[in-house]
Every structure is written in C-alpha cells, then in structure tokens.
Write a protein that holds these residues in place. Structure first.
Motif, short mmCIF file in Angstrom:
data_model
loop_
_atom_site.label_atom_id
_atom_site.label_comp_id
_atom_site.label_asym_id
_atom_site.label_seq_id
_atom_site.Cartn_x
_atom_site.Cartn_y
_atom_site.Cartn_z
N SER A 23 0.91 -1.31 -0.17
CA SER A 23 -0.07 -0.06 0.07
C SER A 23 1.01 1.15 -0.06
O SER A 23 2.08 1.09 0.61
CB SER A 23 -0.97 0.00 1.24
OG SER A 23 -1.75 -1.20 1.17
N TYR A 69 1.67 5.19 1.31
CA TYR A 69 1.43 5.93 2.21
C TYR A 69 2.38 7.26 1.71
O TYR A 69 3.44 7.14 1.59
CB TYR A 69 1.80 5.60 3.52
CG TYR A 69 0.86 4.55 4.11
CD1 TYR A 69 -0.18 4.74 4.90
CD2 TYR A 69 1.20 3.27 3.74
CE1 TYR A 69 -1.08 3.94 5.51
CE2 TYR A 69 0.35 2.25 4.26
CZ TYR A 69 -0.87 2.30 5.22
OH TYR A 69 -1.69 1.62 5.71
N GLU A 86 7.27 8.82 -0.65
CA GLU A 86 6.02 7.78 -0.24
C GLU A 86 6.90 6.67 0.50
O GLU A 86 7.79 6.17 0.24
CB GLU A 86 5.21 7.43 -1.22
CG GLU A 86 5.93 6.96 -2.63
CD GLU A 86 5.02 6.82 -3.86
OE1 GLU A 86 5.29 6.03 -4.52
OE2 GLU A 86 4.10 7.50 -4.05
N TYR A 110 8.78 4.79 9.57
CA TYR A 110 7.37 4.27 8.93
C TYR A 110 6.24 4.48 9.91
O TYR A 110 4.97 4.83 9.37
CB TYR A 110 7.52 2.88 8.53
CG TYR A 110 8.60 2.44 7.49
CD1 TYR A 110 8.90 3.68 6.74
CD2 TYR A 110 9.15 1.30 7.28
CE1 TYR A 110 10.14 3.29 5.72
CE2 TYR A 110 10.03 1.09 6.43
CZ TYR A 110 10.50 2.23 5.50
OH TYR A 110 11.63 1.87 4.87
N THR A 170 2.82 6.61 9.14
CA THR A 170 1.47 6.15 8.97
C THR A 170 0.51 6.25 10.04
O THR A 170 -0.57 6.06 9.85
CB THR A 170 1.77 4.67 8.59
OG1 THR A 170 2.25 3.93 9.68
CG2 THR A 170 2.55 4.42 7.28
#
Length: 90
Positions: A16, A18, A29, A61, A65
C-alpha cells in the motif's frame, strides 16, 4: 508468508502507498512490504542482522502512517531473526 496468512484467513495488504508529507507537500512515499489486519507493518529483510538502521526505519514508517506496531523479519539465516518495534506515546 502471504500464502500462509491467506490460508489462516488473516487480512493483509501488500505494498500500500502512504505519502510522506512535509509542510503540506508530498516529498516521498512509504510502501510497506505487508500490512496485517490494518494494525501491524511487516518489513522483510535478507541482511546479516537487524540493526539500528532497520529499527530507525521502522520507527519512521510508524510515524508516517500513524500506526503503533511493526515487526522486522530477517530471512538471511537458517534461524529466523525478528524484532518487534513499538512507537511509544502513540
């Protein structure tokens, strides 16, 4: 690993995206290897050992997120090495 998760009926997503935002602008990203049950990031490695760089990367990370827990799994050696990383004061 994803075959086993699927077999066990555990929800996961792979890669995915982010966005990394700085002062309102997207500057990069983050694309995690796996996200399990929308709460746990799994970062897979094939390195000599899990060190400070990998721990710092996982903490970054988690901050990006808004998640609180990740796990780093190292498949380099016959005996599996792993580290759980938790973002405190989340």
């Amino acid at each position: 690993m994803v075959v086993e998760l699927r077999y066990l009926g555990i929800h996961y997503s792979q890669q995915s995206i982010y966005p990394v935002i700085y002062k309102g602008e997207k500057v990069d990203e983050y694309i995690p290897d796996l996200e399990v049950e929308d709460v746990l990031f799994v970062d897979t490695k094939t390195i000599e050992s899990i060190g400070e760089n990998e721990l710092g990367q996982m903490l970054t990370y988690l901050r990006i997120t808004g998640k609180s827990t990740g796990i780093i799994i190292n498949f380099k050696h016959p005996s599996l090495q792993w580290r759980k990383v938790t973002l405190k004061n989340h």
